[in-house]
Design a protein around this motif. Sequence first.
Motif, PDB file in Angstrom:
ATOM      1  N   PRO A  33      29.492  31.077  47.554  1.00 27.86           N
ATOM      2  CA  PRO A  33      30.710  30.384  48.009  1.00 27.86           C
ATOM      3  C   PRO A  33      31.946  30.894  47.271  1.00 27.86           C
ATOM      4  N   LEU A  34      33.058  31.017  48.026  1.00 31.98           N
ATOM      5  CA  LEU A  34      34.243  31.637  47.440  1.00 31.98           C
ATOM      6  C   LEU A  34      35.460  31.416  48.329  1.00 31.98           C
ATOM      7  N   ASP A  35      36.592  31.138  47.679  1.00 28.25           N
ATOM      8  CA  ASP A  35      37.893  31.192  48.322  1.00 28.25           C
ATOM      9  C   ASP A  35      38.522  32.511  47.908  1.00 28.25           C
ATOM     10  N   VAL A  36      38.641  33.449  48.824  1.00 26.22           N
ATOM     11  CA  VAL A  36      39.097  34.791  48.460  1.00 26.22           C
ATOM     12  C   VAL A  36      40.550  34.807  48.017  1.00 26.22           C
ATOM     13  N   ALA A  37      41.293  33.738  48.270  1.00 27.58           N
ATOM     14  CA  ALA A  37      42.675  33.675  47.810  1.00 27.58           C
ATOM     15  C   ALA A  37      42.777  33.398  46.318  1.00 27.58           C
ATOM     16  N   ASP A  38      41.673  33.051  45.691  1.00 24.80           N
ATOM     17  CA  ASP A  38      41.619  32.767  44.257  1.00 24.80           C
ATOM     18  C   ASP A  38      41.126  34.020  43.541  1.00 24.80           C
ATOM     19  N   ALA A  39      42.038  34.777  42.941  1.00 25.13           N
ATOM     20  CA  ALA A  39      41.690  36.068  42.346  1.00 25.13           C
ATOM     21  C   ALA A  39      40.673  35.915  41.218  1.00 25.13           C
ATOM     22  N   ALA A  40      40.808  34.878  40.397  1.00 33.36           N
ATOM     23  CA  ALA A  40      39.868  34.676  39.298  1.00 33.36           C
ATOM     24  C   ALA A  40      38.469  34.380  39.829  1.00 33.36           C
ATOM     25  N   ALA A  41      38.389  33.568  40.885  1.00 28.05           N
ATOM     26  CA  ALA A  41      37.090  33.252  41.479  1.00 28.05           C
ATOM     27  C   ALA A  41      36.471  34.495  42.104  1.00 28.05           C
ATOM     28  N   VAL A  42      37.283  35.330  42.729  1.00 28.23           N
ATOM     29  CA  VAL A  42      36.779  36.592  43.299  1.00 28.23           C
ATOM     30  C   VAL A  42      36.146  37.439  42.211  1.00 28.23           C
ATOM     31  N   ASN A  43      36.806  37.563  41.088  1.00 27.04           N
ATOM     32  CA  ASN A  43      36.269  38.380  39.993  1.00 27.04           C
ATOM     33  C   ASN A  43      34.948  37.816  39.474  1.00 27.04           C
ATOM     34  N   ARG A  44      34.855  36.486  39.390  1.00 21.75           N
ATOM     35  CA  ARG A  44      33.607  35.867  38.913  1.00 21.75           C
ATOM     36  C   ARG A  44      32.463  36.132  39.883  1.00 21.75           C
ATOM     37  N   VAL A  45      32.709  35.946  41.167  1.00 22.81           N
ATOM     38  CA  VAL A  45      31.655  36.150  42.168  1.00 22.81           C
ATOM     39  C   VAL A  45      31.246  37.620  42.212  1.00 22.81           C
TER      40      VAL A  45
END
Length: 256
Positions: free
Chosen positions: A63-75
């Motif tokens: 699961p991911l919101d691609v607009a969240d750069a930090a979350a993208v990096n974690r995933v």
Amino acid sequence: MSLQGKVAWVTGGGSGIGLAGAVELARAGARVVVSGRDADKLQTAIAQAEARGAPLGAISAAPLDVADAAAVNRVAADIQQTLGRVDILVNSAGLNFPTRYWGETDAATFEKVVSINLNGATYCTLAVLHGMQARREGTVINVASFAGWHFEYLTGPAYTASKAAMMALTHSFNIEEGMHGLRATALCPGEVATPILKKRPVQPTEAEKARMLQEDDLGRTIRFIAEMPAHVCINELVISPVWNRTYIGSRAAAPA
């Protein structure tokens, strides 16, 4: 090129073009991770993918919101740690809104569209770039739009601008990264019968949707791009229904 054992990451993989691409990549032998904002929807999508022929266990969810750069990096880091790498990135996450035209939209709506359609694709590409460079191999497939290739009325300024920018993003990637063995494709489909049509100001009829491109058409196209030999780069791939409302007259298909 065989996709057996390759690792693919598909954003917007909970439905539509993303899910269809995930199915075909998994059927070709890739291990696929699908991302989207709704975790429950992703689990349902995996079950649907397996019912459509994806091997059992070949697709997993992140699961991911691609607009969240930090979350993208974690995933991205988790995928690469768990599966070893990302060979194929499909940037399929995208959205539009019914209130899309200049006379009714606003800055917040424009920002939401660009944050997903363009910024999200950028964040995901950056997150896997260095691994691809190190291996000197990698494929990025940016699901742009016919509207980014041939400007039209129906999609509105935010969506049109974001998809045109995705095409520029793709070409800049090839200009810089082709020398490292990497490649990107701007996939530009005309109207496709996917759930995003529910966001239209006037939803197409079932008869109209039957004449559009179908999800599986794009799934096969994504697989075709990914399976091209590593020395081949398809810079742009434009695909449309034979009954192309952009050519027929998009204003006639839009609200008065």
